[in-house]
Design a protein around this motif. Sequence first.
Motif, PDB file in Angstrom:
ATOM      1  N   LEU A   6       0.819  -1.209   0.000  1.00  0.00           N
ATOM      2  CA  LEU A   6       0.000   0.000   0.000  1.00  0.00           C
ATOM      3  C   LEU A   6       0.855   1.263   0.000  1.00  0.00           C
ATOM      4  CD1 LEU A   6      -2.676  -1.158   2.584  1.00  0.00           C
ATOM      5  CD2 LEU A   6      -2.832  -1.190   0.086  1.00  0.00           C
ATOM      6  N   ASP A   7       2.175   1.076  -0.076  1.00  0.00           N
ATOM      7  CA  ASP A   7       3.077   2.204  -0.150  1.00  0.00           C
ATOM      8  C   ASP A   7       2.969   3.110   1.073  1.00  0.00           C
ATOM      9  OD1 ASP A   7       5.098   3.265  -1.506  1.00  0.00           O
ATOM     10  OD2 ASP A   7       3.889   4.520  -2.834  1.00  0.00           O
ATOM     11  N   ILE A   8       3.039   2.506   2.227  1.00  0.00           N
ATOM     12  CA  ILE A   8       2.994   3.256   3.481  1.00  0.00           C
ATOM     13  C   ILE A   8       4.398   3.299   4.073  1.00  0.00           C
ATOM     14  CG2 ILE A   8       2.090   3.282   5.856  1.00  0.00           C
ATOM     15  CD1 ILE A   8      -0.325   1.664   4.781  1.00  0.00           C
ATOM     16  N   VAL A   9       4.846   4.489   4.458  1.00  0.00           N
ATOM     17  CA  VAL A   9       6.141   4.605   5.137  1.00  0.00           C
ATOM     18  C   VAL A   9       5.863   4.929   6.602  1.00  0.00           C
ATOM     19  CG1 VAL A   9       8.326   5.852   5.269  1.00  0.00           C
ATOM     20  CG2 VAL A   9       7.284   5.375   3.036  1.00  0.00           C
ATOM     21  N   VAL A  10       6.344   4.089   7.510  1.00  0.00           N
ATOM     22  CA  VAL A  10       6.032   4.315   8.926  1.00  0.00           C
ATOM     23  C   VAL A  10       6.951   5.382   9.503  1.00  0.00           C
ATOM     24  CG1 VAL A  10       5.294   1.920   9.136  1.00  0.00           C
ATOM     25  CG2 VAL A  10       7.584   2.554   9.913  1.00  0.00           C
ATOM     26  N   PRO A  11       6.488   6.092  10.543  1.00  0.00           N
ATOM     27  CA  PRO A  11       7.332   7.117  11.171  1.00  0.00           C
ATOM     28  C   PRO A  11       8.573   6.476  11.814  1.00  0.00           C
ATOM     29  CG  PRO A  11       5.058   7.261  11.965  1.00  0.00           C
ATOM     30  CD  PRO A  11       5.163   6.002  11.175  1.00  0.00           C
TER      31      PRO A  11
END
Lengths: 374, 244, 557
Positions: C80-85
């Motif tokens: 889903l192309d999520i970059v976590v903090p």
Amino acid sequence: MNDASVKQPTYYEEVERKGYSRRDFMKFVSMMTAFIGLENSAIGDVAKALETKPRLPVIWLHFQECTCCSESFIRSSHPIVADILLDKISLDYTETLMAASGVQAEQAMKNTMTKYKGQYILCVEGSVPMAADGVYCMIGGKTSLQILEEAAEGAAAIIAWGSCASNGCVQAAKPNPTAATPIHKLVKGKPVIKVPGCPPIGEVMAGVIVHYLTFGRIPELDKLGRPKAFYSKRVHDSCYRRPFYDAGLFVESFDDENAKKGYCLYKVGCKGPSTYNACGVMKWNNGTSYPIQSGHPCIGCSEENYWDNGRLYERASSFAGFGIEATADNIGKAALAATGVAVAAHAIATNVRKKKLIFELEKEGQKSEKELES
Amino acid sequence: MSTKYLHVHKLRRVYVWEKPVRIYHWLNVVVLLALIITGFYIGNPLAQLSTKEASDRYTMGWFRYVHFVAAYIFFFNFLFRIYWGFVGNKYANWRQFVPFSKKFYKEMWYVIRMDILMLKGREHMSIGHNAMAGFTYFLTFLAFLVQCLTGFGLYAAMSTWWFPKLFAWVPSLFGGDIITRQIHHWAMWFFILFAIVHVYLVFYHDYVEGRGEMSSMGGGWKFIEEEVFERNHHQTPNPTKDTK
Amino acid sequence: MSKRIVVDPITRIEGHLRVEADIENGKIKDAYSSGTMVRLLEEILKGRDPKDAWAFVGRVCGVCTSIHSLTSVRCVEDALDIVVPPNAELVRNIMFCAQYIHDHVVHFYHLHAMDWVDVVNALKADSKKTSELAQSISKWPKSSVGYFSDIQTRVKKFVESGQLGIFANAYWGHPAYKLPAEVNLIGLAHYLEALEWQKEIVKVHAIFGGKNPHPNYLVGGMACAIGIDDVSGINAERLAYVGQLLKDGKDFVEQVYIPDLMAVASFYKDWGAIGSGLGNYLVYGDLPTNGYRDLSSYKFPAGAILNKDITKVYEVDLKKEDEVQEFITHSWYEYKEGKDKGLHPWKGESKINYTGPKPPFEHLDTTKEYSYLKTPRWKGHAMEVGPLARVLVGYARGREDFKAVVDKALKDLNIPITALFSTLGRTAARGLESTLVAEWGIEFYNQLLANIKNGDTRMAEMSKFDPATWPKQAMGVGHTEAPRGALAHWINIEDKKIANYQLVVPTTWNASPRDHKGQMSAYEAALIDTPVAIENQPLEILRTIHSFDPCMACSVH
Ligand code: HEM
Ligand code: HEM
Ligand code: NFV
Ligand code: SF4
Ligand code: SF4
Ligand code: F3S
Ligand SMILES: [Mg+2]
């Protein structure tokens, strides 16, 4: 070095041997007594029981499982595991920890089954696959069902550890391809204590065993076969976030301002209001925390079928076959719209199809009106 | 002079809804509305923006409180109505609801043809409710039952009183509280949809029959055509009960 | 003529493993490894919410608990192309480190030690000598004479009770046991000590993930919001608690685990030439220090080594169709396109088809299908994964931190680097990487503190949590270095639901049956030539098998 028939020391003797005083022993007993929810007057009984009983033989079977119940058990802090293993029970068979393998392991189990027939406790971790004649779990060339039936035969009582053994857990989630089956559905005529949870809290597991040791009988169970001592309250009833729930203050999305303030996790899917477990009171890992305290909603891991009763982060469950977003309310709203349209259509149709009837009614009324004037 | 009025129906005033039924009905309407509104809130509470401390408010608590109070009223009101089904007048009798005879099914089919398929035919036939309506109320009563069982089943764990505890077995029947709550929630939609259709149909009947259906739940009176009265008088489903 | 022996159940592992071996002239000539339990979680995941997958796959294993959940959230985030903090990455890393030292210490003492330590012989030890020996190898404060004599008395009484519990019917007195009584007693004492200790380090998981086993993860970050001015949430007290636990964990590794490992190893150097196996090693890499996507920032570097040649490290690409593939020639499964085809996990299938003998049975027919494990291959090669692979790749990549610990250990034991390709090497590598990981855990912790101090309190990226924001179709892969080796999950998302989810697990790499070309996997290869002194006592087989730390629930899932 097989078991020699030497006199078995009692708990008190063992405690004494370890260098504890009688006072320490009584302290332990009163803590245990309070822990399993007994009156003070029962302390005498508990102490007596521990002073006079030999170590309880235990056979611990592993079927379709992930061994986290064993892992949780060794996390118990009171009593601690080393003491349970050395002083309280004689864990004669468990694939996870026992030194012997293969035929020697099988022999160790057989020895206990014959020597302590009718006396040993059978613990089961994992479910039994019933599909394909049981070939989805085989040990030593036998199916798990064959092993369970043999071992259950001479057991005094059976403890079904964790959600796997008490309700099938994750492998029994739809479509349950291996027909994973919980233990109480397979053994008849023996008391089965269900200790659900994925896994159960270590101290709860130890507590169930200690209860049996102390009183020589299984703890009082609720309607679902769980010990009342640990499963009679919902997580929600002892949750420290409950005041926020009552106040109507909720985390709306993870990591929002409300999450930082520790508001209630209900709206991000908390299953605490429907989950019976001791997490809020006893907490995990010797009281360090529990899921809600760490900011994650309860996923209902001690409830039957929790894998299929709705998504983790939604309050409303989705309907099978309707897609993951088809919750009851979405379907309800659609039905509402459909009803609205149907009602409107019906009203229009009425005016068309029953024009004559309505016309006659009106005429009748107008006529009466006229006749009144006349 | 007499021929002058012949085409106009002769109407007879019939006391169909006795006072207890009317009180039951309107109490039911009020508590159901309360249950639906509070139920919605319980199911999906609103986001609150305020700086007040949690200890200064009790929003969810109040909604739940109202839900539970309404639930008790609803339950006992319902029990009362069942009782009245045995002692009340003919139109309140339980036989009006339970499809027990061939005649009942025939009448249901007739109503479907008339009111839903909108075929033409003889319009006014029943005095109390028609068979179809009766049957729908029967379903409604079943839904009441589901709602009370699941509701009190859930409530058992929150209460120390013996009465709700009587229902503690319910969640174990369905496989736990999670699914019981879902059933309770889904069932709510039945009430919402029922209420809409029901109110519409009351209008509808008033409109196409002109018998004062709308007001009947107020005063208890309906206005029945002499012909219908005659017909019903001679073949009533429960002749032992009064048919005035 | 060779003789077929069967060891089933193999104990002191996770799950259900069966080994059949042909013995000739006191050595293993041929071996077959079979996983005998299956749950089919890959089938169960179909049609579910990708955000929930971590909880399902977390239940694949409670021993390497948390690692599948971590892999799963990475997999979905990749799709889903999520970059976590950064804070979420750090918390995940800290939990990873805690899990590692827990898992490795428990493996060493509770699952592996009794292959080397003779518990009964420990009763003969002189507690004074034991104390001196213990103090000479470590500054661990609990090494008094009284400490050892107390334990000895306690265990003696236990043995005399006649109820031997988990120690019953084992191989005590077997000629392959070589340790002096005093070392045996240290091993036994620390068996109990480690049992006590292990329940502490996992509290790191309780703090960030609510519980252990099976802590909670979250797609997009972590659920443990930072609320430094609130009593709930991650505040100074919670952070200090974590700091203390990590420090205590590191002390135990350095002062108990490593000295014991070295002491035991020094008596079993011959096992540096046994159990070598494939000589091919595979690592996906882990512990990002600059975001998961930056592979070059990993503490554990990725790479593959072939034929024990540590002068060359190959790159690995999990998305390439022809790199990782799973075969089922000898597995109880069916593929649509036939038995000998290899499938990349994005196209993976999990259709079960048991063709083995009807239980109860004596032997499997190892010429046909004989296991529930599939057989993974990398570019057609059978690969070993795990601590040894990681240490070798780190070493081969020239990383100073790896070189320091490896060279010191080789020097202390006075063995050549080639001795690492062995049963002993595997067991040693697990300890060596534990010292690195214990150290890194504290580094990550300090970074987390620094981040918070600088005002960054983000813990989750929620903008893509709502399925309405997702594309109609998405594919992802998430990898980790699980304690037992390279682990990856592959997902196909369609219409916001899981269309396919495939796990290829460390123990699947190591314990799988032969492939379509007849190549053995790591367990089988390593067992070849292992000596067996007493045919009906499988002690040496256990040593080599345990050196891999099998987890069968993982391997089949
Ligand atoms: C027929 C009318 C009723 C309707 C429409 C209704 C509706 C609802 C709804 C929508 C919920 C929220 C469910 C969720 O999403 O979690 C709820 C909760 C609940 N209802 Fe009802 N309900 C009705 C009757 C009752 C009755 C008769 C009882 C009996 C005591 C009851 C007890 C409860 C309880 C205990 C809860 C859970 C509250 C909590 O956990 O805080 N309800 N209801
Ligand atoms: C939540 C809303 C409502 C509910 C759940 C409801 C429920 C019911 C039920 C259960 C009955 C059967 C009565 C019995 O015989 O015991 C009934 C009858 C009736 N209701 Fe309602 N009602 C609602 C709203 C209304 C409203 C707003 C009106 C009028 C404007 C109305 C008018 C009537 C009438 C006239 C009958 C007699 C029906 C007939 O002749 O078939 N109701 N209602
Ligand atoms: N093989 C394996 Fe695991 C690990 N480490 C996971 O991926 O053990 Ni339970
Ligand atoms: S109940 Fe949960 S924790 Fe226990 S074995 Fe099953 S999956 Fe693991
Ligand atoms: S966090 Fe969950 S258990 Fe706690 S009060 Fe809120 S809903 Fe209840
Ligand atoms: S998820 Fe399980 S651990 Fe407790 S808080 Fe909920 S029952
Ligand atoms: Mg797989």
